[in-house]
Design a protein around this motif. Structure first.
Motif, mmCIF file in Angstrom:
data_model
loop_
_atom_site.group_PDB
_atom_site.id
_atom_site.type_symbol
_atom_site.label_atom_id
_atom_site.label_comp_id
_atom_site.label_asym_id
_atom_site.label_seq_id
_atom_site.Cartn_x
_atom_site.Cartn_y
_atom_site.Cartn_z
ATOM 1 N N CYS A 213 39.475 57.713 33.661
ATOM 2 C CA CYS A 213 40.476 57.125 34.554
ATOM 3 C C CYS A 213 40.455 55.615 34.360
ATOM 4 C CB CYS A 213 40.164 57.474 36.011
ATOM 5 S SG CYS A 213 41.271 56.688 37.215
ATOM 6 N N ILE A 214 41.616 55.017 34.199
ATOM 7 C CA ILE A 214 41.716 53.563 34.063
ATOM 8 C C ILE A 214 42.158 52.975 35.394
ATOM 9 C CG2 ILE A 214 42.901 51.661 32.901
ATOM 10 C CD1 ILE A 214 43.120 53.445 30.429
ATOM 11 N N ASP A 215 41.371 52.030 35.917
ATOM 12 C CA ASP A 215 41.785 51.248 37.085
ATOM 13 C C ASP A 215 42.645 50.115 36.547
ATOM 14 O OD1 ASP A 215 42.073 49.436 39.155
ATOM 15 O OD2 ASP A 215 40.027 49.636 39.880
ATOM 16 N N ALA A 216 43.964 50.244 36.752
ATOM 17 C CA ALA A 216 44.938 49.440 36.016
ATOM 18 C C ALA A 216 45.485 48.248 36.783
ATOM 19 C CB ALA A 216 46.107 50.347 35.597
ATOM 20 N N ALA A 217 44.820 47.818 37.842
ATOM 21 C CA ALA A 217 45.386 46.788 38.717
ATOM 22 C C ALA A 217 45.799 45.525 37.961
ATOM 23 C CB ALA A 217 44.396 46.433 39.818
ATOM 24 N N ARG A 218 45.010 45.117 36.974
ATOM 25 C CA ARG A 218 45.298 43.863 36.264
ATOM 26 C C ARG A 218 45.375 44.112 34.763
ATOM 27 N NH1 ARG A 218 41.788 43.124 40.488
ATOM 28 N NH2 ARG A 218 42.555 41.751 42.158
ATOM 29 N N TYR A 219 46.063 45.178 34.409
ATOM 30 C CA TYR A 219 46.166 45.606 33.012
ATOM 31 C C TYR A 219 46.863 44.559 32.139
ATOM 32 C CZ TYR A 219 51.168 46.328 33.302
ATOM 33 O OH TYR A 219 52.513 46.104 33.413
ATOM 34 N N ALA A 220 47.899 43.868 32.680
ATOM 35 C CA ALA A 220 48.657 42.907 31.874
ATOM 36 C C ALA A 220 47.792 41.698 31.537
ATOM 37 C CB ALA A 220 49.925 42.482 32.605
ATOM 38 N N GLU A 221 46.983 41.254 32.505
ATOM 39 C CA GLU A 221 46.067 40.149 32.238
ATOM 40 C C GLU A 221 45.048 40.566 31.179
ATOM 41 O OE1 GLU A 221 44.533 38.933 36.036
ATOM 42 O OE2 GLU A 221 46.501 38.283 36.752
ATOM 43 N N ASN A 222 44.567 41.814 31.257
ATOM 44 C CA ASN A 222 43.619 42.304 30.252
ATOM 45 C C ASN A 222 44.275 42.329 28.869
ATOM 46 O OD1 ASN A 222 40.736 43.744 30.474
ATOM 47 N ND2 ASN A 222 41.867 44.665 28.792
ATOM 48 N N ALA A 223 45.536 42.774 28.816
ATOM 49 C CA ALA A 223 46.252 42.809 27.546
ATOM 50 C C ALA A 223 46.424 41.399 26.969
ATOM 51 C CB ALA A 223 47.611 43.477 27.740
ATOM 52 N N TYR A 224 46.663 40.422 27.844
ATOM 53 C CA TYR A 224 46.801 39.031 27.405
ATOM 54 C C TYR A 224 45.500 38.550 26.751
ATOM 55 C CZ TYR A 224 47.288 33.930 27.653
ATOM 56 O OH TYR A 224 47.320 32.595 27.347
ATOM 57 N N PHE A 225 44.359 38.851 27.379
ATOM 58 C CA PHE A 225 43.077 38.423 26.818
ATOM 59 C C PHE A 225 42.821 39.104 25.466
ATOM 60 C CE2 PHE A 225 41.840 37.311 31.303
ATOM 61 C CZ PHE A 225 41.620 35.966 31.061
ATOM 62 N N ILE A 226 43.180 40.373 25.344
ATOM 63 C CA ILE A 226 43.028 41.065 24.058
ATOM 64 C C ILE A 226 43.871 40.369 22.992
ATOM 65 C CG2 ILE A 226 43.610 43.207 22.826
ATOM 66 C CD1 ILE A 226 42.702 44.742 25.340
ATOM 67 N N LYS A 227 45.093 40.024 23.338
ATOM 68 C CA LYS A 227 45.989 39.330 22.396
ATOM 69 C C LYS A 227 45.388 37.991 21.961
ATOM 70 C CE LYS A 227 50.745 37.520 22.080
ATOM 71 N NZ LYS A 227 51.149 38.223 20.838
ATOM 72 N N GLN A 228 44.762 37.283 22.894
ATOM 73 C CA GLN A 228 44.232 35.950 22.613
ATOM 74 C C GLN A 228 42.887 35.990 21.898
ATOM 75 O OE1 GLN A 228 47.252 34.519 23.253
ATOM 76 N NE2 GLN A 228 46.113 32.722 23.922
ATOM 77 N N ARG A 229 42.068 37.023 22.162
ATOM 78 C CA ARG A 229 40.667 36.957 21.740
ATOM 79 C C ARG A 229 40.227 38.025 20.746
ATOM 80 N NH1 ARG A 229 37.822 36.027 27.707
ATOM 81 N NH2 ARG A 229 38.920 34.084 28.233
ATOM 82 N N GLU A 230 40.979 39.116 20.605
ATOM 83 C CA GLU A 230 40.495 40.218 19.780
ATOM 84 C C GLU A 230 41.238 40.261 18.450
ATOM 85 O OE1 GLU A 230 39.143 44.893 20.316
ATOM 86 O OE2 GLU A 230 40.099 43.815 21.968
ATOM 87 N N GLU A 231 40.474 40.393 17.396
ATOM 88 C CA GLU A 231 41.049 40.415 16.054
ATOM 89 C C GLU A 231 42.020 41.595 15.904
ATOM 90 O OE1 GLU A 231 39.553 40.514 11.373
ATOM 91 O OE2 GLU A 231 38.079 40.402 13.019
ATOM 92 N N MET A 254 46.520 52.541 40.102
ATOM 93 C CA MET A 254 46.948 51.143 40.009
ATOM 94 C C MET A 254 47.380 50.610 41.358
ATOM 95 S SD MET A 254 50.098 49.534 37.820
ATOM 96 C CE MET A 254 50.373 47.769 37.767
ATOM 97 N N SER A 255 46.839 49.476 41.713
ATOM 98 C CA SER A 255 47.411 48.677 42.784
ATOM 99 C C SER A 255 48.495 47.819 42.155
ATOM 100 C CB SER A 255 46.361 47.796 43.454
ATOM 101 O OG SER A 255 46.994 46.846 44.289
#
Length: 458
Positions: A213-231, A254-255
């Motif tokens: 189960c994914i707790d998706a409350a801040r999924y977009a912020e997490n996606a942003y960090f992946i875009k910025q930091r992950e190869e 999700m909240s």
């Protein structure tokens, strides 16, 4: 080009706020029994209690509110929400509910019962509560690097997958009812989880036949960090990254009060299991209302459909997380420790480092939160031992891995000048930190005590 990004919007409406005197603030917090949740919002100057439901909706969302279809079933607004959610998450089924904890109320008893455990990179407060209300026990399994607040790690929210395997073997796969991946990891300081880590956790879960189960409350912020930091993700869009993230789970809660930038609402997503969706629907109807409104008005569904899309806008996310980075840079100059690097929705001040003389059972993070209000009318909250509460089996105070005072910044609400006031207040407190004393609880409820407990200064 400036390092920080200004607001990608202009202001159309303002809400006046007032500043009480120091004496008035001290009187207010005493009457509130030293619980920041008991303060009236009119008595708060800068409100950083939470980023949940406290953001400012856009003109498009307010326009959508006027177009909300209030039909009991088959609402146009419900259909628009389903289309918007499918576009972002790639799941087959979605169920609206009135907020994130309602989603947990529906989902957790489907997987958990007495004798079972849920393992997460870290459970947040309501998630932990619903695990325990289902009769199970919550186990946190974040990487060790998260405990070092000063040193840099790009994904401090990661699951400790080596320990995850050890825990599964210890309890037995049949006793692990659920693996929960919280993105971003709120309790660890709003820290992101890497795609590589999510993928590996999913593989482990599949090996042992344990649902994710994914707790998706801040999924977009997490996606942003992946875009910025992950190869490998720099050229991918936020939506593309989100779709891959969610492909590794079978269900999410999700909240929508966070990254969908609305004041009330939640969502459950089911990847493709029709039988699982039927179970969710059957539980939602008696708990939340009919499936096409799930405890929400049509106008809320409409605002959520629009807000989900706005929350994935790169320029908005760059500005949003830039506010937290601005705060962090100012605190670096002042020598004030926080969970580094800066998180997505909040800055988590390391109260243990600022107040090393106050033991965990006298709540250093709560002490700092109370002092911030007395100093400048700033409301924040404890993410530490005070929030963790007591062990449900022994009744003893839990010593949290962290003693954070969380400064949760509402979306599209405060300006850089407000952030400067926060920094000035923290610097003033740091200069007299050794004079502060902790607090003790005089009354508390059995679950989620931090919302209503009463305290007194020592």
């Amino acid at each position: 080009m400036t390092k920080y990004y200004a607001e990608p919007f202009k202001i159309k409406m303002v809400e006046p706020i007032k500043v009480l005197s120091r004496e008035e603030r001290e009187e207010k917090i005493q009457k509130a029994n030293y619980n920041v949740f008991a303060l009236d919002s009119d008595d708060v100057y800068i409100d950083l209690l939470t980023d949940s439901g406290t953001g400012a909706m856009s003109d498009q969302q307010w326009g959508g509110v006027m177009m909300g279809d209030e039909a009991y079933s088959g609402s146009r607004s419900f259909k628009r929400l389903m289309e918007s959610a499918k576009d972002i998450f790639g799941y087959e089924y979605f169920q609206p509910v009135h907020q994130g904890r309602a989603a947990e109320k529906v989902v957790m008893p489907m997987y958990l019962e007495k004798g079972k455990v849920a393992i997460s990179n870290m459970h947040f407060d309501t998630t932990r509560a619903h695990v325990e209300l289902a009769g199970a026990r919550a186990i946190d399994c974040v990487i060790k690097e998260a405990q070092d607040t000063v040193n840099y790690h790009p994904f401090k929210g990661n699951m400790d997958n080596e320990r995850l395997v050890t825990l599964i073997e210890k309890y037995g796969p049949e006793k692990v009812g659920l693996i929960i991946i919280t993105v971003t990891n709120n309790s660890a300081g709003g820290q992101p989880v890497s795609m590589e880590n999510i993928r590996e956790t999913s593989k482990i879960a599949a090996k042992y036949n344990i649902p994710v189960c994914i707790d998706a409350a801040r999924y977009a912020e997490n996606a942003y960090f992946i875009k910025q930091r992950e190869e490998g993700y720099a050229d991918k869009s936020i939506k593309e990254i989100a779709r891959e993230m969610f492909s590794y789970g079978e269900i999410f809660t999700m909240s929508a009060k966070k990254d969908a930038i609305i004041n009330m609402g939640g969502l459950i997503g089911i990847k493709k299991d029709t039988a699982l969706y039927e179970t969710v629907k059957a539980r939602t109807i008696p708990l939340e209302g009919f499936i096409s409104y799930g405890g929400l008005a049509g106008r809320d569904l409409e605002a959520m459909a629009i807000g989900l899309q706005e929350g994935t806008n790169f320029d908005y996310l760059q500005y949003r997380i830039g506010q937290i980075e601005y705060l962090a840079a100012k605190l670096d100059k002042a020598g004030i420790a926080y969970q580094s690097p800066a998180g997505g929705h909040a800055l988590f001040i390391d109260a243990k480092k600022m107040l090393p003389h106050i033991p965990y059972y006298q709540f250093p993070a709560q002490t700092l939160a109370l002092e911030l209000y007395k100093e400048a009318g700033i409301r924040s909250c404890d993410i530490g031992s005070y929030m963790m509460g007591n062990n449900p089996d022994t009744g003893q105070q839990i010593e949290s891995e962290f003693e954070f005072t969380r400064l949760a910044v509402p979306r599209r609400v405060y300006t850089q000048s407000h952030l400067d006031v926060i920094v000035e207040a923290l610097i003033a407190i740091k200069e007299r930190a050794d004079q502060l004393n902790g607090y003790e609880i005089t009354w508390e409820p059995p679950i989620l005590r931090h919302f209503t407990a009463k305290l007194k200064p020592l």
